[in-house]
Design an enzyme around this catalytic site. Structure first.
Site, PDB file in Angstrom:
ATOM      1  N   GLU A 209       0.834   3.944   1.693  1.00  0.00           N
ATOM      2  CA  GLU A 209       1.247   4.414   3.011  1.00  0.00           C
ATOM      3  C   GLU A 209       2.459   3.650   3.524  1.00  0.00           C
ATOM      4  O   GLU A 209       3.441   4.238   3.976  1.00  0.00           O
ATOM      5  CB  GLU A 209       0.114   4.257   4.039  1.00  0.00           C
TER       6      GLU A 209
ATOM      7  N   CYS B  65      -2.667  -0.284   7.503  1.00  0.00           N
ATOM      8  CA  CYS B  65      -1.872   0.936   7.372  1.00  0.00           C
ATOM      9  C   CYS B  65      -2.023   1.833   8.594  1.00  0.00           C
ATOM     10  O   CYS B  65      -1.050   2.445   9.043  1.00  0.00           O
ATOM     11  CB  CYS B  65      -2.253   1.676   6.094  1.00  0.00           C
TER      12      CYS B  65
ATOM     13  N   HIS C 214       0.847  -1.191   0.000  1.00  0.00           N
ATOM     14  CA  HIS C 214       0.000   0.000   0.000  1.00  0.00           C
ATOM     15  C   HIS C 214       0.881   1.239   0.000  1.00  0.00           C
ATOM     16  O   HIS C 214       1.994   1.229   0.541  1.00  0.00           O
ATOM     17  CB  HIS C 214      -0.897   0.015   1.230  1.00  0.00           C
TER      18      HIS C 214
ATOM     19  N   CYS D  38      -6.397   1.951   5.592  1.00  0.00           N
ATOM     20  CA  CYS D  38      -7.023   0.700   6.019  1.00  0.00           C
ATOM     21  C   CYS D  38      -6.505   0.343   7.416  1.00  0.00           C
ATOM     22  O   CYS D  38      -5.559   0.976   7.910  1.00  0.00           O
ATOM     23  CB  CYS D  38      -6.697  -0.411   5.019  1.00  0.00           C
TER      24      CYS D  38
END
Length: 156
Positions: free
Chosen positions: A49, A80, A47, A77
């Site tokens: 992040e 993260c 991801h 999410c």
């Protein structure tokens, strides 16, 4: 947030869900920026992040970033959000809310949990319309591509 949106646009051009993230130091220096790379890297955890946080920590030579802010185009999410806490980010600024998959303002609300060891400042909805338009356009394109495929190709 503009840099995060640029990363999201680049991710979309590469067939990734258009999410971008940027880590900024207290003096305004951009330490790292990334877009989603789950498809490219064959890594469900790639991801934006996480990629940006890892790069910023490496650049700093520290596992903690307590004077840094994270700008991201979609509400993080749960995975993260938990990582953001571990990196000790000072502030999380996100664009689009994610009622289905978010972990900050929705879902498990990681920073509001009794066991949360770090609670960054959270600011949501910054340039939300642009981020939502980018996400909707991306998924609309995916649906159109699927409908254009022959019926037997859809089942593979």
């Amino acid at each position: 947030m503009e840099s995060a949106l640029e990363q999201a646009r680049a991710a979309a051009e590469n067939g990734e869900v258009p999410v971008g993230a940027v880590v900024v130091a207290a003096d305004g220096t951009v330490l790292a920026a990334a877009g989603n790379r789950t498809e490219r890297d064959h890594d469900a955890a790639a991801h934006a992040e996480l990629l940006a946080l890892r790069a910023a920590a490496a650049a700093r030579g520290s596992a903690r970033l307590p004077d840094c802010d994270l700008y991201v185009t979609l509400e993080p999410c749960p995975m993260c959000a938990a990582a953001i806490g571990l990196f000790r980010i000072r502030r999380v600024v996100f664009a689009a809310y994610d009622p289905k998959g978010g972990g900050v303002e929705h879902g498990p609300r990681i920073y509001q949990a009794p066991g949360a060891q770090h609670r960054p400042e959270v600011v949501g909805g910054v340039r939300e319309r642009e981020a939502v338009a980018l996400l909707r356009g991306f998924f609309k394109g995916l649906r159109a591509d699927r409908q254009a495929q022959p019926p037997d190709a859809k089942n593979k």
